[in-house]
Write a protein that holds these residues in place. Sequence first.
Motif, PDB file in Angstrom:
ATOM      1  N   GLY A  25     -21.947 -40.030  54.884  1.00 22.17           N
ATOM      2  CA  GLY A  25     -23.364 -40.048  55.215  1.00 22.17           C
ATOM      3  C   GLY A  25     -23.091 -38.595  55.954  1.00 22.17           C
ATOM      4  N   LEU A  26     -24.667 -37.807  56.357  1.00 21.74           N
ATOM      5  CA  LEU A  26     -23.948 -36.709  56.594  1.00 21.74           C
ATOM      6  C   LEU A  26     -24.944 -36.423  58.362  1.00 21.74           C
ATOM      7  CD1 LEU A  26     -26.481 -35.663  54.001  1.00 21.74           C
ATOM      8  CD2 LEU A  26     -24.138 -36.083  53.727  1.00 21.74           C
ATOM      9  N   GLY A  27     -23.254 -35.915  58.854  1.00 24.09           N
ATOM     10  CA  GLY A  27     -24.122 -35.912  59.948  1.00 24.09           C
ATOM     11  C   GLY A  27     -24.341 -34.657  60.744  1.00 24.09           C
ATOM     12  N   THR A  28     -24.720 -34.793  62.144  1.00 20.25           N
ATOM     13  CA  THR A  28     -25.441 -33.682  62.806  1.00 20.25           C
ATOM     14  C   THR A  28     -24.998 -33.150  64.085  1.00 20.25           C
ATOM     15  OG1 THR A  28     -26.960 -34.950  62.668  1.00 20.25           O
ATOM     16  CG2 THR A  28     -27.091 -33.448  64.616  1.00 20.25           C
ATOM     17  N   GLY A  29     -24.755 -31.604  64.029  1.00 19.30           N
ATOM     18  CA  GLY A  29     -23.943 -31.132  64.965  1.00 19.30           C
ATOM     19  C   GLY A  29     -23.534 -29.751  64.223  1.00 19.30           C
ATOM     20  N   SER A  30     -22.767 -28.904  65.281  1.00 16.93           N
ATOM     21  CA  SER A  30     -22.168 -27.649  64.750  1.00 16.93           C
ATOM     22  C   SER A  30     -21.006 -27.641  64.680  1.00 16.93           C
ATOM     23  CB  SER A  30     -21.885 -27.126  65.914  1.00 16.93           C
ATOM     24  OG  SER A  30     -21.196 -28.002  67.331  1.00 16.93           O
ATOM     25  N   THR A  31     -20.112 -29.499  64.019  1.00 15.72           N
ATOM     26  CA  THR A  31     -19.338 -29.208  63.641  1.00 15.72           C
ATOM     27  C   THR A  31     -19.947 -29.637  62.075  1.00 15.72           C
ATOM     28  OG1 THR A  31     -17.644 -29.417  65.374  1.00 15.72           O
ATOM     29  CG2 THR A  31     -16.857 -30.281  63.371  1.00 15.72           C
ATOM     30  N   ALA A  32     -20.954 -31.145  62.265  1.00 16.80           N
ATOM     31  CA  ALA A  32     -20.831 -31.196  60.567  1.00 16.80           C
ATOM     32  C   ALA A  32     -21.757 -30.162  60.216  1.00 16.80           C
ATOM     33  CB  ALA A  32     -21.369 -32.350  61.415  1.00 16.80           C
ATOM     34  N   ASP A  50     -22.687 -36.215  41.383  1.00 20.76           N
ATOM     35  CA  ASP A  50     -23.545 -37.692  41.355  1.00 20.76           C
ATOM     36  C   ASP A  50     -23.295 -38.054  42.592  1.00 20.76           C
ATOM     37  OD1 ASP A  50     -24.233 -37.895  38.542  1.00 20.76           O
ATOM     38  OD2 ASP A  50     -21.582 -38.547  38.444  1.00 20.76           O
ATOM     39  N   ILE A  51     -23.254 -36.965  43.784  1.00 16.64           N
ATOM     40  CA  ILE A  51     -23.291 -37.347  45.826  1.00 16.64           C
ATOM     41  C   ILE A  51     -24.315 -37.597  45.718  1.00 16.64           C
ATOM     42  CG2 ILE A  51     -22.685 -36.284  47.345  1.00 16.64           C
ATOM     43  CD1 ILE A  51     -20.138 -37.196  46.008  1.00 16.64           C
ATOM     44  N   VAL A  52     -24.895 -38.702  46.623  1.00 17.23           N
ATOM     45  CA  VAL A  52     -26.218 -38.536  47.581  1.00 17.23           C
ATOM     46  C   VAL A  52     -25.625 -38.795  49.334  1.00 17.23           C
ATOM     47  CG1 VAL A  52     -27.520 -39.525  45.794  1.00 17.23           C
ATOM     48  CG2 VAL A  52     -26.165 -40.999  46.983  1.00 17.23           C
ATOM     49  N   GLY A  53     -26.765 -37.691  50.142  1.00 19.80           N
ATOM     50  CA  GLY A  53     -26.144 -38.125  51.353  1.00 19.80           C
ATOM     51  C   GLY A  53     -27.316 -38.695  52.171  1.00 19.80           C
ATOM     52  N   ILE A  54     -26.893 -39.142  52.876  1.00 18.09           N
ATOM     53  CA  ILE A  54     -27.929 -39.463  54.039  1.00 18.09           C
ATOM     54  C   ILE A  54     -27.864 -39.102  55.101  1.00 18.09           C
ATOM     55  CG2 ILE A  54     -28.324 -42.091  55.603  1.00 18.09           C
ATOM     56  CD1 ILE A  54     -27.802 -43.444  52.965  1.00 18.09           C
ATOM     57  N   PRO A  55     -28.551 -38.331  55.796  1.00 19.33           N
ATOM     58  CA  PRO A  55     -28.508 -37.959  56.699  1.00 19.33           C
ATOM     59  C   PRO A  55     -28.740 -38.445  58.130  1.00 19.33           C
ATOM     60  CG  PRO A  55     -31.137 -37.392  55.789  1.00 19.33           C
ATOM     61  CD  PRO A  55     -30.117 -38.344  55.155  1.00 19.33           C
ATOM     62  N   THR A  56     -28.276 -37.735  59.009  1.00 15.02           N
ATOM     63  CA  THR A  56     -28.469 -38.319  60.305  1.00 15.02           C
ATOM     64  C   THR A  56     -29.491 -38.016  61.517  1.00 15.02           C
ATOM     65  OG1 THR A  56     -26.389 -37.142  61.519  1.00 15.02           O
ATOM     66  CG2 THR A  56     -26.184 -39.258  60.517  1.00 15.02           C
ATOM     67  N   SER A  57     -29.944 -36.502  60.652  1.00 19.12           N
ATOM     68  CA  SER A  57     -31.127 -36.391  61.775  1.00 19.12           C
ATOM     69  C   SER A  57     -32.289 -35.448  60.635  1.00 19.12           C
ATOM     70  CB  SER A  57     -30.472 -35.053  62.668  1.00 19.12           C
ATOM     71  OG  SER A  57     -29.885 -34.819  62.319  1.00 19.12           O
ATOM     72  N   VAL A  80     -22.332 -47.217  53.011  1.00 18.79           N
ATOM     73  CA  VAL A  80     -22.168 -45.940  52.800  1.00 18.79           C
ATOM     74  C   VAL A  80     -20.681 -46.066  52.507  1.00 18.79           C
ATOM     75  CG1 VAL A  80     -21.927 -43.921  54.260  1.00 18.79           C
ATOM     76  CG2 VAL A  80     -23.803 -45.048  54.092  1.00 18.79           C
ATOM     77  N   ASP A  81     -20.554 -44.566  51.084  1.00 19.69           N
ATOM     78  CA  ASP A  81     -18.665 -45.052  50.962  1.00 19.69           C
ATOM     79  C   ASP A  81     -18.469 -43.751  52.119  1.00 19.69           C
ATOM     80  OD1 ASP A  81     -18.689 -46.015  48.501  1.00 19.69           O
ATOM     81  OD2 ASP A  81     -20.194 -44.443  47.606  1.00 19.69           O
ATOM     82  N   LEU A  82     -18.646 -42.936  52.641  1.00 21.64           N
ATOM     83  CA  LEU A  82     -17.406 -42.253  53.685  1.00 21.64           C
ATOM     84  C   LEU A  82     -18.816 -41.553  54.445  1.00 21.64           C
ATOM     85  CD1 LEU A  82     -15.320 -40.894  54.883  1.00 21.64           C
ATOM     86  CD2 LEU A  82     -15.928 -39.002  53.123  1.00 21.64           C
ATOM     87  N   SER A  83     -18.710 -41.617  55.836  1.00 23.41           N
ATOM     88  CA  SER A  83     -19.572 -41.221  56.696  1.00 23.41           C
ATOM     89  C   SER A  83     -18.573 -39.752  57.281  1.00 23.41           C
ATOM     90  CB  SER A  83     -20.259 -41.691  58.168  1.00 23.41           C
ATOM     91  OG  SER A  83     -21.299 -42.176  57.054  1.00 23.41           O
ATOM     92  N   ILE A  84     -19.352 -37.810  57.368  1.00 24.38           N
ATOM     93  CA  ILE A  84     -18.779 -37.033  57.458  1.00 24.38           C
ATOM     94  C   ILE A  84     -19.032 -36.853  59.517  1.00 24.38           C
ATOM     95  CG2 ILE A  84     -17.632 -34.888  57.886  1.00 24.38           C
ATOM     96  CD1 ILE A  84     -16.887 -35.839  55.054  1.00 24.38           C
ATOM     97  N   ASP A  85     -18.832 -36.862  60.530  1.00 25.60           N
ATOM     98  CA  ASP A  85     -19.462 -36.253  61.274  1.00 25.60           C
ATOM     99  C   ASP A  85     -18.931 -35.805  62.597  1.00 25.60           C
ATOM    100  OD1 ASP A  85     -21.946 -36.220  62.799  1.00 25.60           O
ATOM    101  OD2 ASP A  85     -21.988 -37.537  63.163  1.00 25.60           O
ATOM    102  N   GLY A  86     -19.476 -35.163  63.406  1.00 24.04           N
ATOM    103  CA  GLY A  86     -18.202 -34.860  64.954  1.00 24.04           C
ATOM    104  C   GLY A  86     -18.502 -35.888  65.935  1.00 24.04           C
ATOM    105  N   ARG A 106     -29.688 -42.570  64.967  1.00 20.78           N
ATOM    106  CA  ARG A 106     -29.572 -42.243  63.435  1.00 20.78           C
ATOM    107  C   ARG A 106     -28.115 -42.988  63.361  1.00 20.78           C
ATOM    108  NH1 ARG A 106     -35.148 -39.757  60.677  1.00 20.78           N
ATOM    109  NH2 ARG A 106     -36.151 -40.555  62.577  1.00 20.78           N
ATOM    110  N   GLU A 107     -27.084 -42.225  63.755  1.00 21.43           N
ATOM    111  CA  GLU A 107     -25.677 -41.759  63.898  1.00 21.43           C
ATOM    112  C   GLU A 107     -24.917 -43.476  63.315  1.00 21.43           C
ATOM    113  OE1 GLU A 107     -25.320 -36.797  65.369  1.00 21.43           O
ATOM    114  OE2 GLU A 107     -24.820 -39.436  66.548  1.00 21.43           O
TER     115      GLU A 107
END
Length: 248
Positions: A25-32, A50-57, A80-86, A106-107
């Motif tokens: 999971g691909l976060g949104t914002g200045s930190t992400a 073999d990485i795939v991402g799901i964007p939050t915006s 989703v295995d892992l999401s990283i977000d601010g 979406r986040e």
Amino acid sequence: MAQDDLKRIAAHRAVDLVESGMVLGLGTGSTAVHALDRLGELIRRGVLRDIVGIPTSKKTEAHARSVGIPLTDLNANPVVDLSIDGADEVDPHLNLVKGRGGSLLREKMIEGASRRFVVIVDETKMVNRLGGSGLAVPVEVIPFGWNFTMGKLRRLFDHVEGFDLKLRTEAGDEKAPSVTDNSNYVVDLFFENGIRGDLEEISDAILKIVGVVEHGMFLGLATSVIIARKDGGVTVMKKEADGKIMAG
């Protein structure tokens, strides 16, 4: 250290958790953004495969494509295995306020579908209680009847001293409502002394209002929070299986 440097430190620490083959999971914002840049770099170098991402915006989608992160969606990858977000705020129980950038729906969908949700912040985002920064707690509402819905939100909190709310508008144009990626509006709630009471009950009460789509309180979703300190060090707060919060 500058705040942007702290954000980069926290983001890179989170990306260290990524393994080849993951759905992210691909976060949104200045930190992400720093996490996206680092992921793109590691993919280009062949460190991650073999990485795939799901964007939050939509903004994150465009940035991820520009740095070479392959993309998918929740329909194709409902787990989703892992999401990283601010986050805009983090309380001592790892509850969050998110969505001041307008991507809260979406986040929450993507991060709620995640086995692990790692939050990356600098220490200025830590608060004693949600809403404690005095900044907005967003609520996404449908445009139809938005003023009616905002009135219902006002009445829900009319007993709370120091409470206020307003429709979010575009920067530089107070007459143009800000529109989310889902073509909705955002009503920003403000709590002078933070949100007091049972957060789950307050969450349910907001979501029961017809016209409300989602709110920016992320309760019980974060599995860990990586906090970059002003001295350049990093503190990691984790939620254990028994619900206890451990710091290290």
